[in-house]
Write a protein that holds these residues in place. Sequence first.
Motif, PDB file in Angstrom:
ATOM      1  N   VAL A  95     -76.462  40.077 -33.955  1.00  0.00           N
ATOM      2  CA  VAL A  95     -75.504  40.993 -33.337  1.00  0.00           C
ATOM      3  C   VAL A  95     -75.408  42.239 -34.216  1.00  0.00           C
ATOM      4  O   VAL A  95     -75.168  42.126 -35.424  1.00  0.00           O
ATOM      5  N   VAL A  97     -73.776  46.296 -34.271  1.00  0.00           N
ATOM      6  CA  VAL A  97     -72.929  47.320 -33.670  1.00  0.00           C
ATOM      7  C   VAL A  97     -73.238  48.649 -34.364  1.00  0.00           C
ATOM      8  O   VAL A  97     -73.434  48.696 -35.594  1.00  0.00           O
ATOM      9  N   GLY A 103     -65.531  47.079 -35.954  1.00  0.00           N
ATOM     10  CA  GLY A 103     -64.117  46.709 -35.991  1.00  0.00           C
ATOM     11  C   GLY A 103     -63.334  47.032 -34.737  1.00  0.00           C
ATOM     12  O   GLY A 103     -62.111  46.988 -34.731  1.00  0.00           O
ATOM     13  N   LEU A 104     -64.043  47.311 -33.629  1.00  0.00           N
ATOM     14  CA  LEU A 104     -63.370  47.692 -32.379  1.00  0.00           C
ATOM     15  C   LEU A 104     -63.506  46.617 -31.301  1.00  0.00           C
ATOM     16  O   LEU A 104     -63.193  46.859 -30.142  1.00  0.00           O
ATOM     17  N   GLY A 105     -64.016  45.463 -31.673  1.00  0.00           N
ATOM     18  CA  GLY A 105     -64.161  44.383 -30.698  1.00  0.00           C
ATOM     19  C   GLY A 105     -65.509  44.344 -30.007  1.00  0.00           C
ATOM     20  O   GLY A 105     -65.746  43.508 -29.130  1.00  0.00           O
ATOM     21  N   GLY A 107     -68.603  43.746 -31.330  1.00  0.00           N
ATOM     22  CA  GLY A 107     -69.370  42.560 -31.738  1.00  0.00           C
ATOM     23  C   GLY A 107     -68.856  41.318 -31.033  1.00  0.00           C
ATOM     24  O   GLY A 107     -69.650  40.471 -30.585  1.00  0.00           O
ATOM     25  N   SER A 108     -67.557  41.210 -30.891  1.00  0.00           N
ATOM     26  CA  SER A 108     -66.976  40.047 -30.206  1.00  0.00           C
ATOM     27  C   SER A 108     -67.398  40.019 -28.737  1.00  0.00           C
ATOM     28  O   SER A 108     -67.750  38.958 -28.208  1.00  0.00           O
ATOM     29  N   ASN A 134     -71.453  39.067 -46.213  1.00  0.00           N
ATOM     30  CA  ASN A 134     -71.192  39.837 -44.992  1.00  0.00           C
ATOM     31  C   ASN A 134     -69.942  39.269 -44.297  1.00  0.00           C
ATOM     32  O   ASN A 134     -70.020  38.527 -43.323  1.00  0.00           O
ATOM     33  N   ALA A 136     -67.660  40.557 -42.434  1.00  0.00           N
ATOM     34  CA  ALA A 136     -67.411  40.921 -41.035  1.00  0.00           C
ATOM     35  C   ALA A 136     -68.160  39.969 -40.110  1.00  0.00           C
ATOM     36  O   ALA A 136     -67.609  39.467 -39.122  1.00  0.00           O
ATOM     37  N   SER A 137     -69.425  39.695 -40.435  1.00  0.00           N
ATOM     38  CA  SER A 137     -70.211  38.811 -39.583  1.00  0.00           C
ATOM     39  C   SER A 137     -69.704  37.368 -39.667  1.00  0.00           C
ATOM     40  O   SER A 137     -69.633  36.664 -38.650  1.00  0.00           O
ATOM     41  N   ARG A 139     -66.663  36.408 -40.272  1.00  0.00           N
ATOM     42  CA  ARG A 139     -65.402  36.358 -39.506  1.00  0.00           C
ATOM     43  C   ARG A 139     -65.687  36.377 -38.004  1.00  0.00           C
ATOM     44  O   ARG A 139     -65.073  35.636 -37.232  1.00  0.00           O
ATOM     45  N   ARG A 143     -64.691  33.298 -35.438  1.00  0.00           N
ATOM     46  CA  ARG A 143     -63.843  33.574 -34.278  1.00  0.00           C
ATOM     47  C   ARG A 143     -64.361  32.873 -33.023  1.00  0.00           C
ATOM     48  O   ARG A 143     -63.596  32.543 -32.123  1.00  0.00           O
TER      49      ARG A 143
HETATM   50  C1  COA Z   1     -70.852  42.123 -37.983  1.00  0.00           C
HETATM   51  C2  COA Z   1     -70.582  43.032 -36.793  1.00  0.00           C
HETATM   52  C3  COA Z   1     -71.614  42.725 -35.695  1.00  0.00           C
HETATM   53  C4  COA Z   1     -69.179  42.718 -36.259  1.00  0.00           C
HETATM   54  O1  COA Z   1     -68.982  43.481 -35.077  1.00  0.00           O
HETATM   55  P1  COA Z   1     -67.604  44.276 -34.887  1.00  0.00           P
HETATM   56  O2  COA Z   1     -67.636  44.910 -33.560  1.00  0.00           O
HETATM   57  O3  COA Z   1     -67.406  45.150 -36.053  1.00  0.00           O
HETATM   58  O4  COA Z   1     -66.563  43.044 -34.911  1.00  0.00           O
HETATM   59  P2  COA Z   1     -65.231  42.877 -34.069  1.00  0.00           P
HETATM   60  O5  COA Z   1     -64.484  44.173 -34.040  1.00  0.00           O
HETATM   61  O6  COA Z   1     -65.537  42.236 -32.768  1.00  0.00           O
HETATM   62  O7  COA Z   1     -64.418  41.861 -35.001  1.00  0.00           O
HETATM   63  C5  COA Z   1     -64.755  40.486 -35.074  1.00  0.00           C
HETATM   64  C6  COA Z   1     -63.945  39.839 -36.185  1.00  0.00           C
HETATM   65  O8  COA Z   1     -64.469  40.284 -37.448  1.00  0.00           O
HETATM   66  C7  COA Z   1     -63.435  40.901 -38.205  1.00  0.00           C
HETATM   67  N1  COA Z   1     -64.013  42.018 -38.925  1.00  0.00           N
HETATM   68  C8  COA Z   1     -64.643  43.088 -38.414  1.00  0.00           C
HETATM   69  N2  COA Z   1     -65.062  43.902 -39.406  1.00  0.00           N
HETATM   70  C9  COA Z   1     -64.641  43.315 -40.541  1.00  0.00           C
HETATM   71  C10 COA Z   1     -64.784  43.658 -41.915  1.00  0.00           C
HETATM   72  N3  COA Z   1     -65.428  44.777 -42.309  1.00  0.00           N
HETATM   73  N4  COA Z   1     -64.281  42.807 -42.835  1.00  0.00           N
HETATM   74  C11 COA Z   1     -63.666  41.668 -42.469  1.00  0.00           C
HETATM   75  N5  COA Z   1     -63.511  41.275 -41.178  1.00  0.00           N
HETATM   76  C12 COA Z   1     -63.994  42.108 -40.237  1.00  0.00           C
HETATM   77  C13 COA Z   1     -62.432  41.373 -37.169  1.00  0.00           C
HETATM   78  O9  COA Z   1     -61.136  41.524 -37.741  1.00  0.00           O
HETATM   79  C14 COA Z   1     -62.476  40.239 -36.162  1.00  0.00           C
HETATM   80  O10 COA Z   1     -61.766  39.112 -36.631  1.00  0.00           O
HETATM   81  P3  COA Z   1     -60.306  38.762 -36.063  1.00  0.00           P
HETATM   82  O11 COA Z   1     -60.510  38.432 -34.635  1.00  0.00           O
HETATM   83  O12 COA Z   1     -59.892  37.621 -36.893  1.00  0.00           O
HETATM   84  O13 COA Z   1     -59.481  39.998 -36.263  1.00  0.00           O
HETATM   85  C15 COA Z   1     -70.628  44.545 -37.180  1.00  0.00           C
HETATM   86  O14 COA Z   1     -69.726  44.754 -38.251  1.00  0.00           O
HETATM   87  C16 COA Z   1     -71.994  45.033 -37.564  1.00  0.00           C
HETATM   88  O15 COA Z   1     -72.768  45.428 -36.716  1.00  0.00           O
HETATM   89  N6  COA Z   1     -72.338  45.007 -38.876  1.00  0.00           N
HETATM   90  C17 COA Z   1     -73.621  45.466 -39.362  1.00  0.00           C
HETATM   91  C18 COA Z   1     -74.758  44.559 -38.876  1.00  0.00           C
HETATM   92  C19 COA Z   1     -74.503  43.115 -39.209  1.00  0.00           C
HETATM   93  O16 COA Z   1     -74.063  42.770 -40.300  1.00  0.00           O
HETATM   94  N7  COA Z   1     -74.828  42.238 -38.224  1.00  0.00           N
HETATM   95  C20 COA Z   1     -74.697  40.807 -38.388  1.00  0.00           C
HETATM   96  C21 COA Z   1     -75.922  40.268 -39.057  1.00  0.00           C
HETATM   97  S1  COA Z   1     -75.746  38.518 -39.410  1.00  0.00           S
END
Ligand code: COA
Length: 173
Positions: A95, A97, A103-105, A107-108, A134, A136-137, A139, A143
């Motif tokens: 995934v 973004v 952080g805008l939903g 990825g979810s 990582n 964010a990923s 978390r 979820r």
């Molecule tokens: C990882 C990634 C896909 C998440 O997509 P996103 O649109 O940013 O995520 P969402 O907004 O849907 O948030 C999903 C959850 O992650 C959490 N989250 C998002 N960014 C975060 C960050 N930087 N640190 C901690 N948590 C984070 C959100 O709070 C949410 O959790 P919650 O429901 O408990 O609040 C995106 O950050 C991304 O593209 N990162 C770079 C590429 C990558 O790392 N891909 C994954 C490879 S394994």
Amino acid sequence: MTSIYARSSAGVTVRPARPDDVEAVRAIRNHAVEHSTALWTQTPQTPAEGATWLAAHLERGSAFVAEADGEVAGFAVYGPWRELEGYRHTVENSVYVREGRHGLGIGSALLAALVTAAREAGHHVMIAGIEAENTASIRLHERFGFHHVGTAPEVGTKFGRRLDLTLMRLPLA
Ligand SMILES: CC(C)(COP(=O)(O)OP(=O)(O)OC[C@H]1O[C@@H](n2cnc3c(N)ncnc32)[C@H](O)[C@@H]1OP(=O)(O)O)[C@@H](O)C(=O)NCCC(=O)NCCS
């Protein structure tokens, strides 16, 4: 809405990818290649490689894009986890973004569509291989009910440091 996979989250629509998404998807992927440890390579995809890679996903219906404000804001794919036929009921996801839209939903919304599609295709388990720092990923996957099944220390390297791989698992059936 033309697809059962189309869904909205904060003005975002997720739909199956199309061949003409290839350059937007490639740009998002190549940004991660050049600037992050999400993908453990520093070799960007060429246009031809991007087209071949996406075509394989389009053929099995395993690629989705998120559209926001008229542009592709992210993509998600799944494919075979490992090549031997004994692994054929397990898929691995990715995934991504677009920078500036994290952080805008988005990825979810993408992961929701991807998990639904993999379930409907009859797969048994989805695996995510994530660089251990990582958050964010990790978390994002928590979820959706993915559980941490282990971390393999120092199995990768990029930007002059060793990387740990965390595996997360979601039962689909
Ligand atoms: C990882 C990634 C896909 C998440 O997509 P996103 O649109 O940013 O995520 P969402 O907004 O849907 O948030 C999903 C959850 O992650 C959490 N989250 C998002 N960014 C975060 C960050 N930087 N640190 C901690 N948590 C984070 C959100 O709070 C949410 O959790 P919650 O429901 O408990 O609040 C995106 O950050 C991304 O593209 N990162 C770079 C590429 C990558 O790392 N891909 C994954 C490879 S394994």
